[in-house]
Design an enzyme around this catalytic site. Sequence first.
Site, PDB file in Angstrom:
ATOM      1  N   ASN B  81       0.800  -1.220   0.000  1.00 11.99           N
ATOM      2  CA  ASN B  81       0.000   0.000   0.000  1.00 11.99           C
ATOM      3  C   ASN B  81       0.835   1.275   0.000  1.00 11.99           C
ATOM      4  O   ASN B  81       0.323   2.353   0.292  1.00 11.99           O
ATOM      5  CB  ASN B  81      -0.956   0.008   1.191  1.00 11.99           C
ATOM      6  CG  ASN B  81      -1.844  -1.211   1.208  1.00 11.99           C
ATOM      7  OD1 ASN B  81      -1.729  -2.053   2.079  1.00 11.99           O
ATOM      8  ND2 ASN B  81      -2.682  -1.334   0.194  1.00 11.99           N
ATOM      9  N   VAL B  88       1.818   7.185   0.618  1.00 12.06           N
ATOM     10  CA  VAL B  88       0.990   6.187   1.280  1.00 12.06           C
ATOM     11  C   VAL B  88      -0.405   6.198   0.677  1.00 12.06           C
ATOM     12  O   VAL B  88      -1.001   7.255   0.473  1.00 12.06           O
ATOM     13  CB  VAL B  88       0.883   6.485   2.791  1.00 12.06           C
ATOM     14  CG1 VAL B  88       0.075   5.411   3.469  1.00 12.06           C
ATOM     15  CG2 VAL B  88       2.257   6.587   3.398  1.00 12.06           C
ATOM     16  N   CYS B  89      -0.922   5.009   0.395  1.00 13.89           N
ATOM     17  CA  CYS B  89      -2.269   4.897  -0.143  1.00 13.89           C
ATOM     18  C   CYS B  89      -3.133   4.219   0.904  1.00 13.89           C
ATOM     19  O   CYS B  89      -3.054   3.010   1.093  1.00 13.89           O
ATOM     20  CB  CYS B  89      -2.242   4.075  -1.431  1.00 13.89           C
ATOM     21  SG  CYS B  89      -3.869   3.774  -2.115  1.00 13.89           S
ATOM     22  N   ILE B  90      -3.898   5.006   1.617  1.00 16.57           N
ATOM     23  CA  ILE B  90      -4.739   4.446   2.672  1.00 16.57           C
ATOM     24  C   ILE B  90      -6.026   5.253   2.706  1.00 16.57           C
ATOM     25  O   ILE B  90      -6.015   6.470   2.476  1.00 16.57           O
ATOM     26  CB  ILE B  90      -3.994   4.466   4.040  1.00 16.57           C
ATOM     27  CG1 ILE B  90      -4.830   3.830   5.121  1.00 16.57           C
ATOM     28  CG2 ILE B  90      -3.582   5.862   4.421  1.00 16.57           C
ATOM     29  CD1 ILE B  90      -4.071   3.650   6.428  1.00 16.57           C
TER      30      ILE B  90
END
Lengths: 529, 165
Positions: B81, B88-90
Amino acid sequence: MWHSLDDNDNAAAATTMEISGDIPDSTDWLNTPLKDFAQLENVLHCQICKEFYNCPMLTSCSHSFCSKCIRSSLSADGRCPACRTVDQASKLRNNWALEEVVATFLAARPKAISVARREQEQAQYSSRPGKRKRVVLDSDEVEESSRTTRSKSRKMAASQTSNPDVVDVDDSEGDDGAYEPEAVPDDGLVECPLGCGKRMKVEQVEPHLDRCDEEKELAQKANSRKSATLANRTIDRQSPRPQDRLAELNYSLLREQPMRKKLEELGIPGWGSKQLMVRRHTEWVNLWNANCDSTQPRTKRELLHDLDSWERTQGGKAPTASNMSTNIMRKDFDGDGWANKNKDEFSRLIADARRKKSNPESTPDQSKVDTGDEFAKPALDGDENSSPHFDSAGTNPPTSQKQSSSPYANNPDAMASIREKVEAANAGRHIEPLMNQGFENTALNATKDSTSSQPAHAHTSVLNPATPSVPGTENKAMMSDGFRQVREVSNDEHAVNQRTGSPARKVPMFELPSEPVNDIDGAGDGTHV
Amino acid sequence: MNSVASKRLFQEYEHLTTDPPDGITAGPVNEDDLFVWEAMIQGPEGTPYEGGVFPAELKFPKDYPLMPPTMKFQCDLWHPNVYPNGVVCISILHPPGDDPNHYEQASERWSPIQSVEKILISVMSMIAEPNDESPANVDAARMWRERRPEFEKRVRLDVRRSLGL
């Protein structure tokens, strides 16, 4: 609310205060015996701005936020931030009960926190914390503050149960006339016989009489706040507020010109693109309507001031990204490059400072430094050939040499002193290589001893076969004032690599290096002497 | 400059300083500009990331907290992720409103009631439990799914290297 008004008025002052750490925070309670108050204080915070509720509003889904916060949030998203239920600003309702709880808590907080802290201190210093605790609680002041809090909250609770109108009076639009803000709460309490206006239980009257005078002052303050609140609320009710509220516009239906006209009608700036005007109008509607919700409405002038600060931070006058970044030092900031670029300025300033200081050391110091002039070239070559690391050191000299010839060319005094110093250097030249080697060895040892603590560049430079570059860097490191004495001892080898031609030139390079380089030198010097 | 955003960021900063969650430190890089933060996150215990300390940069928009900050790791972090460039991909960092990818619950996304602390805690748990439904680093995700031992070995190596071992 009085406190929030203060916040807004002293916005600038608040910032300075915040930086100094005086802002109330729920964590203030954590190290005191009243830990649970941290949680209490947290729940009195709006979840959007994380500050105490300022004019809390209830959403359709029964969540509470500051009026301004929830209005901004709804105009950005159209949903409740807590549960994401779709909601509209027009459906918001005041949460008076919460507002009064917050106001009361804030009024009681300073004393409560000081008592809690004092008790904590006493507990720390006392061998019998239990006993000390009792002593603290017996003191008048504590009693007084807790009493105030208790009675005030009781009064509040009572007025809310007996006069439910207080809570929803501003929501009901038609039947407000029946409400009497001055009505004596029918709460079973009696008033102080000395006329301080305080209401309490019958059994509390006796102890209260002893302290009535002290309490009177406190109560007066609290009452004035309260009555101010009530008075304002009455005023609010008299003016039909819902009509005062601004309606949100259907921006997509408005063209740019009518939009501009609309803004100017409202008395707010009408410049900028349509998109900017839409944002400004939204902000203004939120500010205005939040102000309508407030018990202590502010003047339009103050609101315009708020709009202006919005304009400067987020609106049309907001700094662009590039402007912003110039204010802070980037992490990968090229210190050497910057030092090179501003070398002349730095050296001028430092030379000025030195001249003003005019301490006795400066004369020998300068002579040593200036001796370096004729050795500058070898040193420079060594640098460039051997250690690409030192591009700052390597690129410095040519520019400095080139420039240094000009500023002093017309100054006979300076030229004379330079010549004098060059001669002085010539006289002492023969010892330089010796010292230099010795120095290098010690430096090498020092690095071996404490490799871990040395910065990488110092390490490589010391191990570098090209001798001239080593003392050159050392030199830079040691020239800070603290190392003046050290330099006195071993300054000849430094002089060798001094590539600067004038007293003014020597300084900037010395300011560059970081601490660890000094360490080498200190170690090297120790063995040296 | 005194705006809603900087006031709130200051509040959060003060709160994080006095009462920080385990394994997390965060604060503005420079106190003159509250809109750029640096955070350090410890690798969660019991994961291959254990023992590592991962620095990240948080950038806040001017209309924070209406809009979320962006977060970028300043070190190599091999994780399904985290984009190869460190971003950051959240879901908690995705702005509210329409979901372009149609895989997230609205309730997982950014809302003004979230905070830096909650972001960092979420990221910490994301590190522990990657979500391979929406990989940002496809290679890492595939390795995580298909060759778990190799994935863990690589992560451990990265952690060691970042510590200078």
